[in-house]
Design a protein around this motif. Structure first.
Motif, PDB file in Angstrom:
ATOM      1  N   CYS A  24      -6.571  -0.885  -0.922  1.00  0.00           N
ATOM      2  CA  CYS A  24      -5.204  -1.320  -1.210  1.00  0.00           C
ATOM      3  C   CYS A  24      -4.226  -0.434  -0.442  1.00  0.00           C
ATOM      4  O   CYS A  24      -4.554   0.706  -0.115  1.00  0.00           O
ATOM      5  CB  CYS A  24      -4.889  -1.175  -2.695  1.00  0.00           C
ATOM      6  SG  CYS A  24      -6.040  -1.963  -3.817  1.00  0.00           S
ATOM      7  N   GLU A 254       0.271  -0.636 -11.028  1.00  0.00           N
ATOM      8  CA  GLU A 254       0.876  -1.460  -9.986  1.00  0.00           C
ATOM      9  C   GLU A 254       1.340  -2.789 -10.575  1.00  0.00           C
ATOM     10  O   GLU A 254       0.542  -3.528 -11.152  1.00  0.00           O
ATOM     11  CB  GLU A 254      -0.131  -1.707  -8.867  1.00  0.00           C
ATOM     12  CG  GLU A 254      -0.428  -0.483  -8.016  1.00  0.00           C
ATOM     13  CD  GLU A 254       0.769   0.004  -7.220  1.00  0.00           C
ATOM     14  OE1 GLU A 254       1.711  -0.795  -7.009  1.00  0.00           O
ATOM     15  OE2 GLU A 254       0.770   1.167  -6.809  1.00  0.00           O
ATOM     16  N   GLN A 256       2.370  -5.452  -9.046  1.00  0.00           N
ATOM     17  CA  GLN A 256       1.803  -6.575  -8.320  1.00  0.00           C
ATOM     18  C   GLN A 256       0.291  -6.437  -8.219  1.00  0.00           C
ATOM     19  O   GLN A 256      -0.205  -5.388  -7.822  1.00  0.00           O
ATOM     20  CB  GLN A 256       2.403  -6.668  -6.906  1.00  0.00           C
ATOM     21  CG  GLN A 256       3.886  -6.982  -6.886  1.00  0.00           C
ATOM     22  CD  GLN A 256       4.192  -8.321  -7.525  1.00  0.00           C
ATOM     23  OE1 GLN A 256       3.477  -9.305  -7.313  1.00  0.00           O
ATOM     24  NE2 GLN A 256       5.257  -8.371  -8.306  1.00  0.00           N
ATOM     25  N   PRO A 257      -0.453  -7.460  -8.600  1.00  0.00           N
ATOM     26  CA  PRO A 257      -1.921  -7.367  -8.473  1.00  0.00           C
ATOM     27  C   PRO A 257      -2.339  -7.276  -7.017  1.00  0.00           C
ATOM     28  O   PRO A 257      -1.666  -7.810  -6.128  1.00  0.00           O
ATOM     29  CB  PRO A 257      -2.410  -8.668  -9.117  1.00  0.00           C
ATOM     30  CG  PRO A 257      -1.259  -9.617  -9.031  1.00  0.00           C
ATOM     31  CD  PRO A 257      -0.026  -8.772  -9.136  1.00  0.00           C
ATOM     32  N   TRP A 258      -3.452  -6.586  -6.790  1.00  0.00           N
ATOM     33  CA  TRP A 258      -3.995  -6.485  -5.444  1.00  0.00           C
ATOM     34  C   TRP A 258      -4.576  -7.836  -5.021  1.00  0.00           C
ATOM     35  O   TRP A 258      -4.334  -8.304  -3.921  1.00  0.00           O
ATOM     36  CB  TRP A 258      -5.065  -5.395  -5.408  1.00  0.00           C
ATOM     37  CG  TRP A 258      -5.750  -5.248  -4.084  1.00  0.00           C
ATOM     38  CD1 TRP A 258      -5.180  -5.334  -2.840  1.00  0.00           C
ATOM     39  CD2 TRP A 258      -7.134  -4.991  -3.860  1.00  0.00           C
ATOM     40  NE1 TRP A 258      -6.126  -5.129  -1.868  1.00  0.00           N
ATOM     41  CE2 TRP A 258      -7.337  -4.919  -2.465  1.00  0.00           C
ATOM     42  CE3 TRP A 258      -8.212  -4.786  -4.706  1.00  0.00           C
ATOM     43  CZ2 TRP A 258      -8.587  -4.672  -1.900  1.00  0.00           C
ATOM     44  CZ3 TRP A 258      -9.462  -4.530  -4.152  1.00  0.00           C
ATOM     45  CH2 TRP A 258      -9.635  -4.488  -2.765  1.00  0.00           C
ATOM     46  N   GLU A 265      -6.015 -11.431 -12.650  1.00  0.00           N
ATOM     47  CA  GLU A 265      -5.310 -10.455 -11.826  1.00  0.00           C
ATOM     48  C   GLU A 265      -6.091  -9.142 -11.765  1.00  0.00           C
ATOM     49  O   GLU A 265      -6.486  -8.591 -12.791  1.00  0.00           O
ATOM     50  CB  GLU A 265      -3.911 -10.187 -12.383  1.00  0.00           C
ATOM     51  CG  GLU A 265      -2.990 -11.398 -12.322  1.00  0.00           C
ATOM     52  CD  GLU A 265      -1.593 -11.090 -12.797  1.00  0.00           C
ATOM     53  OE1 GLU A 265      -0.705 -11.943 -12.622  1.00  0.00           O
ATOM     54  OE2 GLU A 265      -1.375  -9.986 -13.360  1.00  0.00           O
ATOM     55  N   ARG A 267      -5.642  -5.324 -10.369  1.00  0.00           N
ATOM     56  CA  ARG A 267      -4.597  -4.408  -9.904  1.00  0.00           C
ATOM     57  C   ARG A 267      -5.066  -2.965  -9.920  1.00  0.00           C
ATOM     58  O   ARG A 267      -6.004  -2.598 -10.638  1.00  0.00           O
ATOM     59  CB  ARG A 267      -3.338  -4.538 -10.744  1.00  0.00           C
ATOM     60  CG  ARG A 267      -3.503  -4.222 -12.209  1.00  0.00           C
ATOM     61  CD  ARG A 267      -2.172  -4.164 -12.966  1.00  0.00           C
ATOM     62  NE  ARG A 267      -1.178  -5.074 -12.542  1.00  0.00           N
ATOM     63  CZ  ARG A 267      -1.097  -6.365 -12.918  1.00  0.00           C
ATOM     64  NH1 ARG A 267      -2.013  -6.855 -13.736  1.00  0.00           N
ATOM     65  NH2 ARG A 267      -0.142  -7.137 -12.481  1.00  0.00           N
TER      66      ARG A 267
END
Length: 371
Positions: A24, A254, A256-258, A265, A267
């Motif tokens: 990520c 985080e 926003q999910p990866w 999701e 993350r």
């Protein structure tokens, strides 16, 4: 192909050439990266930066150390009195990390980093020593398997790869999710075993917002890509609590999910925890005041803390709650007069009378006191 062989193969490829889909985006400290060879940076695969939890003088253990990036970053922070140990079971990654040891030792002024071969779910077994043993005692018959198991148990007890209570800080960067589900509880027990009482944990990993279905777990590409082996977010925290850790929390989350797979999701998070001191719970007259903002809060041992009230606590809890982790949430009040310690026998939520603590030192924040 098993999960273990799939992970080994994927990361051997990662040691040979850059695998961009294995990591990520992470904002690492550029000052720490400046000292590192570019190949180590390029072939590191992570989802967070646990190096920011390292303190001067720490003995740091990095689980699944890979190219050695976090180890070499941590080595700059522990200083000449500290030490960093990287554990990995992939020979190609170990070779990559060790390739730059002489260069980094010269830059650091001392050789304070060591890379050892082992499985992170079995930190007592030295796999390099086992390879040497197997070269002299190959397994050809069923009886040889039994003999090998006996040798392994002896090694774990007499010459453990990582000793009990020997590490100040355990870090890991996107590795726990690669361990087979059947071994994850044992992995966290091993982390607890090697951390010193009062020692810390900082684990950056991928978690899921829902439980991952079996058909995704069976996907080798998703598993070795740090996706389908992820633990559900709440269960991840609970696993560390079940192992005996305290102060377990999401320090980084985080938004926003990866990745999103079939609506689930995945993350990046970083969890932190502390191994409590193994000492009796003695009442010496200490109290703490929970600052708020909530009306009350509970800890994992069942203690309740009412906002603004002088809550009776044992000396062990007092030291924990007035330490660096909780200092911004609690005011510590030492007993006004020394008293003979007694075994703790108060019910949760017991108040400490002001008359017992009047005139005593108040520990208002970490490292400072006022009267």
């Amino acid at each position: 192909m098993t999960i273990e062989t799939g992970v080994l193969e994927r990361y051997s490829q990662g040691a040979e050439s850059i695998q961009a889909d294995l990591c990520c985006p992470v904002d690492y400290d550029r000052k720490l990266l400046a000292l590192l060879p570019q190949e180590i940076i390029d072939k590191d695969y992570g989802c967070g930066d646990p190096s920011r939890y390292v303190q001067s003088g720490d003995v740091v253990l990095d689980l699944g150390s890979g190219s050695g990036k976090i180890c070499y970053m941590a080595a700059q922070l522990v200083g000449s009195t500290g030490k960093v140990i990287g554990v990995d079971m992939n020979d190609d990654m170990l070779a990559l990390a060790r390739k730059y040891q002489p260069e980094m030792a010269e830059k650091l002024g001392s050789d304070r980093v060591e890379f050892v071969k082992g499985q992170i779910q079995d930190l007592a077994l030295d796999l390099a020593a086992m390879n040497r043993h197997l070269a002299e005692h190959p397994v050809r018959r069923a009886e040889d398997v039994i003999a090998l198991r006996a040798w392994q148990e002896q090694q774990r007890k007499e010459q453990p790869l990582i000793k009990d209570n020997s590490v100040d800080l355990v870090v890991s960067n996107c590795v726990l999710n690669l361990v087979h589900d059947s071994d994850k509880a044992q992995l966290i027990k091993e982390i607890f075993r090697v951390v010193k009482p009062g020692g810390r944990v900082a684990i950056s990993d991928i978690v899921s917002d829902e439980s991952v279905p079996q058909h995704l777990k069976d996907d080798q590409q998703l598993w070795s890509g740090c996706i389908s082996g992820a633990v559900q977010e709440h269960e991840f925290l609970q696993a560390f609590i079940a192992a005996g850790f305290v102060a377990v929390s999401f320090d980084k989350w985080e938004a926003q999910p990866w990745q999103v797979v079939e609506g689930i999701e995945f993350r990046s998070v970083t969890i932190t925890a502390i191994k409590p001191h193994d000492e009796p719970c003695l009442d010496r007259g200490h109290a703490v005041i929970y600052r708020g903002p909530f009306a009350k809060t509970y800890d994992d041992e069942g203690h309740v803390f009412l906002r603004g009230q002088r809550m009776a606590v044992c000396e062990r809890s007092y030291n924990l709650l007035t330490g660096a982790t909780y200092a911004d949430q609690f005011i510590g009040i030492a007993p006004a007069q020394e008293r003979t310690p007694q075994n703790w026998c108060h019910a949760p939520g017991t108040l400490r009378a002001a008359s017992e603590t009047k005139g005593s030192a108040h520990k208002a924040d970490s490292g400072s006191c006022c009267c």
